[in-house]
Motif scaffolding. Structure first.
Motif, PDB file in Angstrom:
ATOM      1  N   LEU A 274      -0.596   4.358  -1.910  1.00  0.00           N
ATOM      2  CA  LEU A 274      -1.208   3.822  -3.130  1.00  0.00           C
ATOM      3  C   LEU A 274      -2.725   3.734  -3.026  1.00  0.00           C
ATOM      4  CD1 LEU A 274       1.349   1.023  -4.061  1.00  0.00           C
ATOM      5  CD2 LEU A 274       1.197   3.363  -4.948  1.00  0.00           C
TER       6      LEU A 274
ATOM      7  N   PRO B  70       4.695  -0.698  -9.300  1.00  0.00           N
ATOM      8  CA  PRO B  70       3.521   0.172  -9.343  1.00  0.00           C
ATOM      9  C   PRO B  70       3.772   1.337 -10.304  1.00  0.00           C
ATOM     10  CG  PRO B  70       4.772   0.546  -7.317  1.00  0.00           C
ATOM     11  CD  PRO B  70       5.454  -0.563  -8.061  1.00  0.00           C
TER      12      PRO B  70
ATOM     13  N   VAL C  33      -3.354   3.384 -10.217  1.00  0.00           N
ATOM     14  CA  VAL C  33      -2.141   2.583 -10.036  1.00  0.00           C
ATOM     15  C   VAL C  33      -2.332   1.224 -10.696  1.00  0.00           C
ATOM     16  CG1 VAL C  33      -0.606   1.459  -8.364  1.00  0.00           C
ATOM     17  CG2 VAL C  33      -1.553   3.721  -7.879  1.00  0.00           C
TER      18      VAL C  33
ATOM     19  N   THR D 161       0.807  -1.213   0.000  1.00  0.00           N
ATOM     20  CA  THR D 161       0.000   0.000   0.000  1.00  0.00           C
ATOM     21  C   THR D 161       0.844   1.269   0.000  1.00  0.00           C
ATOM     22  OG1 THR D 161      -0.193  -0.028   2.411  1.00  0.00           O
ATOM     23  CG2 THR D 161      -1.923  -1.158   1.146  1.00  0.00           C
TER      24      THR D 161
ATOM     25  N   LEU E 250       1.842   4.766 -11.899  1.00  0.00           N
ATOM     26  CA  LEU E 250       0.732   5.685 -11.687  1.00  0.00           C
ATOM     27  C   LEU E 250       0.348   6.349 -13.001  1.00  0.00           C
ATOM     28  CD1 LEU E 250      -1.227   7.318  -9.910  1.00  0.00           C
ATOM     29  CD2 LEU E 250       0.688   8.882  -9.430  1.00  0.00           C
TER      30      LEU E 250
END
Length: 114
Positions: free
Chosen positions: A64, A83, A71, A3, A85
């Motif tokens: 996140l 990850p 994401v 996260t 974005l």
């Protein structure tokens, strides 16, 4: 999935994020169409590979969950999921940031929330 991810920013990019409240991306991000992020375990490799020898760097911890569906976890370096974005990075999603500091053994120290 994790996260929290991390974004490495130059002095001028960090200044722009603080001033504008949003970061559209570094030149490589803009060229690739997404903001590159790294997990905690990927961060050291990212700094060493893409930012070696640079002294003008900041590290930002990114929430996140605050970014929702923007994401995407995609295969990148070494077949790992990174990850990415697919939106500008808002300052409101940053939970901590600091200039990059290295420990005596060379590992990157994560920013601490206050």
């Amino acid at each position: 999935m994790e996260t929290t991810a991390y974004k490495i920013l130059s002095d001028s990019e960090m200044e722009a994020l603080e001033h504008d409240g949003v970061f559209a991306g570094a030149p490589v991000d803009l060229a690739d169409g997404y903001v590159h992020l790294s997990t905690c375990t990927q961060l050291q490799g990212t700094v060493d590979k893409h930012f070696a020898g640079r002294q003008d760097l900041w590290i930002a911890a990114v929430d996140l969950d605050a970014l929702g569906d923007a994401v995407k976890w995609e295969v990148s370096r070494g077949g790992e999921l990174f990850p990415h974005l697919y939106a500008p990075l808002p300052l409101s999603a940053i939970t901590a940031y600091s200039p990059i500091h290295r420990e005596e053994d060379g590992t990157v120290r994560l920013p601490v929330t206050g």
